[in-house]
Design a protein around this motif. Structure first.
Motif, PDB file in Angstrom:
ATOM      1  N   ILE A  31      -0.293  -9.082  -1.493  1.00 50.23           N
ATOM      2  CA  ILE A  31      -0.823  -7.731  -0.973  1.00 50.23           C
ATOM      3  C   ILE A  31      -0.893  -7.663   0.706  1.00 50.23           C
ATOM      4  CG2 ILE A  31      -2.908  -6.192  -1.228  1.00 50.23           C
ATOM      5  CD1 ILE A  31      -3.527  -7.435  -3.842  1.00 50.23           C
ATOM      6  N   VAL A  90      -1.443  -2.611   6.950  1.00 53.81           N
ATOM      7  CA  VAL A  90      -2.302  -1.666   6.415  1.00 53.81           C
ATOM      8  C   VAL A  90      -3.883  -1.562   7.072  1.00 53.81           C
ATOM      9  CG1 VAL A  90      -2.891  -0.596   4.194  1.00 53.81           C
ATOM     10  CG2 VAL A  90      -0.939  -2.040   4.412  1.00 53.81           C
ATOM     11  N   LEU A 135     -10.667  -3.580   2.091  1.00 55.55           N
ATOM     12  CA  LEU A 135      -9.515  -2.922   1.771  1.00 55.55           C
ATOM     13  C   LEU A 135      -9.564  -2.291   0.406  1.00 55.55           C
ATOM     14  CD1 LEU A 135      -6.942  -4.784   3.785  1.00 55.55           C
ATOM     15  CD2 LEU A 135      -7.350  -2.156   3.975  1.00 55.55           C
ATOM     16  N   MET A 136     -10.327  -3.521  -0.601  1.00 52.87           N
ATOM     17  CA  MET A 136     -10.102  -3.089  -1.916  1.00 52.87           C
ATOM     18  C   MET A 136     -11.373  -2.047  -2.505  1.00 52.87           C
ATOM     19  SD  MET A 136      -7.518  -5.002  -2.989  1.00 52.87           S
ATOM     20  CE  MET A 136      -6.693  -4.742  -1.531  1.00 52.87           C
ATOM     21  N   ALA A 144       0.790  -1.199   0.180  1.00 49.05           N
ATOM     22  CA  ALA A 144      -0.028  -0.080  -0.040  1.00 49.05           C
ATOM     23  C   ALA A 144       0.842   1.284   0.102  1.00 49.05           C
ATOM     24  CB  ALA A 144      -0.810   0.024   1.274  1.00 49.05           C
ATOM     25  N   GLY A 146      -1.844  -7.069   4.448  1.00 50.30           N
ATOM     26  CA  GLY A 146      -3.115  -6.337   5.233  1.00 50.30           C
ATOM     27  C   GLY A 146      -2.488  -5.970   6.522  1.00 50.30           C
ATOM     28  N   GLN A 191     -12.012  -8.647   5.130  1.00 45.25           N
ATOM     29  CA  GLN A 191     -11.095  -7.430   5.503  1.00 45.25           C
ATOM     30  C   GLN A 191     -10.514  -7.095   4.008  1.00 45.25           C
ATOM     31  OE1 GLN A 191      -8.705  -7.534   9.199  1.00 45.25           O
ATOM     32  NE2 GLN A 191      -8.487  -9.608   8.594  1.00 45.25           N
ATOM     33  N   PHE A 192     -10.337  -7.964   3.397  1.00 46.73           N
ATOM     34  CA  PHE A 192      -9.626  -7.708   2.204  1.00 46.73           C
ATOM     35  C   PHE A 192     -10.746  -6.926   0.927  1.00 46.73           C
ATOM     36  CE2 PHE A 192      -5.504  -9.287   3.068  1.00 46.73           C
ATOM     37  CZ  PHE A 192      -5.006  -8.650   2.320  1.00 46.73           C
ATOM     38  N   TRP A 208      -1.433   3.873   8.994  1.00 44.04           N
ATOM     39  CA  TRP A 208      -2.788   4.263   8.626  1.00 44.04           C
ATOM     40  C   TRP A 208      -3.349   5.026   9.853  1.00 44.04           C
ATOM     41  CZ3 TRP A 208      -6.807   2.616  11.437  1.00 44.04           C
ATOM     42  CH2 TRP A 208      -6.522   1.421  12.225  1.00 44.04           C
ATOM     43  N   TYR A 229      -7.278   0.825   0.320  1.00 45.12           N
ATOM     44  CA  TYR A 229      -6.029   0.165   0.583  1.00 45.12           C
ATOM     45  C   TYR A 229      -5.015   1.214   0.308  1.00 45.12           C
ATOM     46  CZ  TYR A 229      -2.221  -3.223   0.371  1.00 45.12           C
ATOM     47  OH  TYR A 229      -1.042  -3.797   0.547  1.00 45.12           O
ATOM     48  N   GLU A 237      -2.854 -11.519   4.700  1.00 44.91           N
ATOM     49  CA  GLU A 237      -2.239 -11.086   3.460  1.00 44.91           C
ATOM     50  C   GLU A 237      -2.822 -11.936   2.328  1.00 44.91           C
ATOM     51  OE1 GLU A 237       0.491  -9.344   4.921  1.00 44.91           O
ATOM     52  OE2 GLU A 237      -0.085 -10.040   6.805  1.00 44.91           O
ATOM     53  N   ASN A 262     -10.767   2.289  -3.250  1.00 44.25           N
ATOM     54  CA  ASN A 262      -9.362   2.840  -2.976  1.00 44.25           C
ATOM     55  C   ASN A 262      -8.940   2.770  -1.567  1.00 44.25           C
ATOM     56  OD1 ASN A 262      -7.291   3.357  -4.879  1.00 44.25           O
ATOM     57  ND2 ASN A 262      -7.290   5.546  -4.483  1.00 44.25           N
TER      58      ASN A 262
END
Lengths: 343, 343, 343, 343
Positions: free
Chosen positions: A198, A203, A246-247, A174, A200, A242-243, A323, A252, A209, A250
């Motif tokens: 990616i 972030v 995050l996706m 990120a 996580g 969670q992903f 973050w 993330y 992940e 925007n």
């Protein structure tokens, strides 16, 4: 006290927490084979513009690295990494524990290049030596530096030419994608790596992940290896939701940008005070050279990673924003630093 | 559809969710060295009446088993398990992947006894064979059966006498301790095993197991092995707060009891219909022998573990209840079963 | 053509061959538990003045190294070696294949010192990194250099102080002990290492190394690990009888001395011609810097290890002499070299 | 005393010794890349009628098995073996030490069949379990029994159909091929296995096995794995010359036949005395059930493998003959047995 220690000292971003609460009454199948995982996978595929990507969720960086690398390599094959690479330094020999050598390359900035890798290939000439087969890079690197798109592309083309695979550790992806100097996009990562993850955990996720295989010749039966390494959570959907969050919208990249922005404020502060950096400040990690006395005062007030003496009169401290870093934390620190300097 | 498939198909018990939400604004140190972990560890120590126990949090059963067992054994040593043991069957060779043989013993009920282990020790007589050094048991077992206190004590004394370590997999420890036939307490586990884990994933946690070393001669540097195996979460406190909640007000045992109670209702139902069990029904897992046709109808309606033919005319299905199973689910199933039987 | 390629290109010294023929009609128990092994072990103990040493015979250097090192280390522990160390370069990741990281140190001459090791210990500070526990050295080193008694003693004392074990790879121990500059004796090796091996393969044996544990706290159950790694020959006496012969009448040292003497003749030749060495010439391996053209001519005539460019105008070739090198081979080469130089 | 203990208690057959002496003055390249290895490989290829076979020499059975099996399997794959298989019982977990589970099948006679293997395949249904990929058999088996050509062919065809590889451990292949009941030829082994080894250690070599890959899709880069496992001898030609001698003039089969013939004399003796066998006597290993008292007397006079009680009144002892067993040894034993029986 833990303000700049790392980027994983707070649990979870509110958007992710909401998903976590919402999922709570659903009944789902176990071990990553549920509809939430499917949803999150589809979100990621869309972002990557890569409908055939093969995507898996795991709970942390080390287990993602060891499971992926041990899956790709044959027993006598090795992974090439920068000497500063996370797998070489801070995973307690996790890769070696799966039987593989990490062949290291000394770098200035934590980044690998074809020029640095070529001599390694030339040196490893026969069966008395391991066979380098995989190149491991991190973006951002462990020194907070970035790859450009051109650098990534050249590296990938070099790997292709020399029958090497390229794997990118995106624990802080990120921050990389949100950096001022960045020109890499998600679809570029799908195009110019064989696999990447990616991150996580750093972030705003409580853990998680997302591993992506772009090269579908190296992921066969990957779930077997995941299960063997203890890497499949029974309730994998808790990572997936969670992903998904995050996706969306925007988020993330926004969280990465916030991390970087907070670091930039610190960077400006340090530069104004005439301090130097041990590595080019490009993202949310700053490696700052302090005069010994000042360094000692700072670490009596803040928990910070101490990287030791840069030279006899300077100590290098890492400042890591996240973050969740608030502007007021920067301001408070700025006051304190100025007070220490004026003493 | 997933009603009786397993005991990990819902995310998290409300008390645990509350802790998870509450922890969210705190800043904490990473990798299990924070105050929440300390708190949860102290709660567990109190329950065990074991102030010196060494306690670690991990995210799942397989990674807990492989990290613990690989830590205790020397390269040429083996672990003894029932043929039905989880490490032997359902962990994709995780123990072998760390280099160790699982030496198996055929059992009737999934339980090990001194009488079953003694011949294994006699057989492994010299350096041409592995050296059995650790005994792995589960409570409840993979067949849903229980150890009594007397059985556990005798097994432990046998192990002591033969220089073996005893490790208990407590993925379903709540159900064991809450079972009608149980007379084992938490302090007994501290007394009569060298190490064991308290399972959270199957008892209302979104993920998490608490490993306890009672024998402090086998846990040296354990965190190194945890890190190497990818078993330390950066934000370990997310597991810790769940265990704090589970240990409070007897919640852990209560959830186990609810799981068992729901299973008992099913058991009564099955018995009333004249059905038999492939293993003694003592906890939240029932292994029921259905006439082939009936079995096929049931699995067209419910996702259930199918263990195959018990004999040419019967198929064994597993019914697994959980902390989240509701009485209405039992009632609905009962109606359905009766309808199928009356057809 | 293979004259100076290596020190293992001829089968076996006549004295050893005689033993091998003589043993042929005896019936013996298998796997190293026979009277010939006992005899050879006693010969070695006498030489070491170490009646309690624990001694094992294996068939080659790599298998001796991997079996010994994997026995001494716990899963998360690492071995420290010079970057040029055989286990780091020329064993195809054998140590990593047993799960352990080789932590490397850059050296000038292939030799480790307390000063070089101390920073490694300081750097490896917590459970996120491997735990260095064993120091691996070779004597002679892979560069043909030697340890002095004072150097070895200081290194051992440093290891003792920092709870490290010291292991010496003696593939070319004969050449080390027979070198002009040497002041180390067999009893010194028993005193100043935790374990070491006496190399046979490069000193006239057809195969065979004798591993010696001086520290009896690290060899427990070693035969189990040997068997597991495939390191116990059924007919181990065939190695034992060779060691018996090597230990008699100072044969081992004599063969080392002959190897060195032949190398010295070459060294004088090279020095007279004004050539330089990439490493100090102290034993039977010479690393000679030749002008590019000359190097190419030489390797068109002789099979030799080519170590590549020392600088743009020089190539480094290894000349390795052995117990079987004959003076006439040196003379012939001298003539050829002079002819090439005079052209 | 060691007369019937095993088939590796004497060093080397005279023809092999001659080769060993003759090779002594030659200078050869190292690590299996010399002309002697090439010669021996060609001899074996001719015998197998298999010009493309890929052949490697190693020093013992365990290291051959572990190197081969670890090369063929991916991390999560397992090897299927009879419960009595050498890799399961007598290699101290060598296969597991390379990370792989040995999945065992109970057999009557030490032999695997499609019928025995099929349920194993059915049982291993998903990624929570290891993936069986290789079938390991021995010929002769560890119980001295034999495969017929028809059995081998059916097993291989079954493996082909189910995407399994078939590997045959030929530690006692000479005895198998020379057995009265045998109808398998060397070319059959090339045709009906993916890999197998021709055992030398138990057939008159001082050490050495010849591994043959018939399936050239599983041997890629095998020398890397050999080197890593410590399995390549520097002077590999010492094994090669022995195989050259063994392959000449049918010597290998002759030595197997002599071993079997000597065993048959013992078998007749035992049958005449009314003794029974724990496994069908087909080759050079006899597993004889003796009344307890008699067994104890015999093992006070002879070193023999004691397999323990067959039933409360009988002990099973192994009689193993070899290429070097002399008729007079049989006669002496016969006298002694008769004397003991008449007492």
């Amino acid at each position: 006290m833990y303000d700049f220690l790392n980027d994983y000292n707070q649990t979870v971003h509110p958007n992710l927490l909401k998903e976590f609460v919402d999922i709570n009454n659903k009944k789902l199948s176990g071990y990553g084979l549920d509809e939430c995982c499917d949803d999150a996978i589809n979100s990621i595929k869309k972002l990557l513009k890569s409908p055939n990507a093969d995507i898996h969720f795991m709970a942390g960086g080390t287990i993602t690295n060891l499971t992926t690398i041990s899956h790709i390599l044959k027993p006598y094959q090795a992974v090439i990494a920068a000497e500063t690479g996370h797998i070489n330094v801070h995973e307690t020999g996790a890769i070696e524990a799966t039987g593989h050598k990490v062949v290291t390359v000394k770098t200035e900035d934590g980044k690998l290049t074809p020029e640095l890798i070529k001599p390694v290939l030339d040196y490893h000439c026969d069966e008395h030596m391991v066979q380098p087969k995989l190149v491991y890079i991190s973006n951002t690197t462990e020194l907070g530096t970035l790859y450009t798109k051109q650098e990534l592309k050249k590296l990938y083309q070099f790997c292709q030419k020399h029958h090497l695979y390229l794997y990118l550790d995106g624990a802080r992806l990120a921050m990389a994608l949100a950096a001022k100097d960045n020109d890499i996009t998600f679809p570029d990562l799908a195009k110019y790596t064989d696999a990447f993850y990616i991150g996580g955990t750093k972030v705003g996720a409580f853990a998680g992940e997302a591993l992506i295989f772009n090269n579908l010749s190296i992921n066969h039966d990957f779930r077997f290896n995941m299960k063997q390494k203890g890497a499949i959570l029974a309730k994998s959907w808790i990572i997936a939701v969670q992903f998904k969050a995050l996706m969306e919208n925007n988020l993330y990249i926004s969280l990465g940008k916030h991390s970087n922005d907070m670091a930039e404020k610190l960077k400006n502060l340090f530069e104004n005070e005439g301090l130097t950096f041990a590595a080019k400040p490009q993202s949310n990690q700053l490696f700052v050279n302090f005069p010994n006395q000042l360094a000692k005062k700072i670490i009596s007030l803040y928990a910070l990673d101490n990287l030791g003496q840069t030279d006899p009169s300077h100590i290098c401290l890492r400042f890591c924003t996240s973050w969740a870093t608030q502007e007021v934390e920067i301001e408070n620190f700025a006051k304190q630093l100025k007070a220490l300097l004026r003493k």
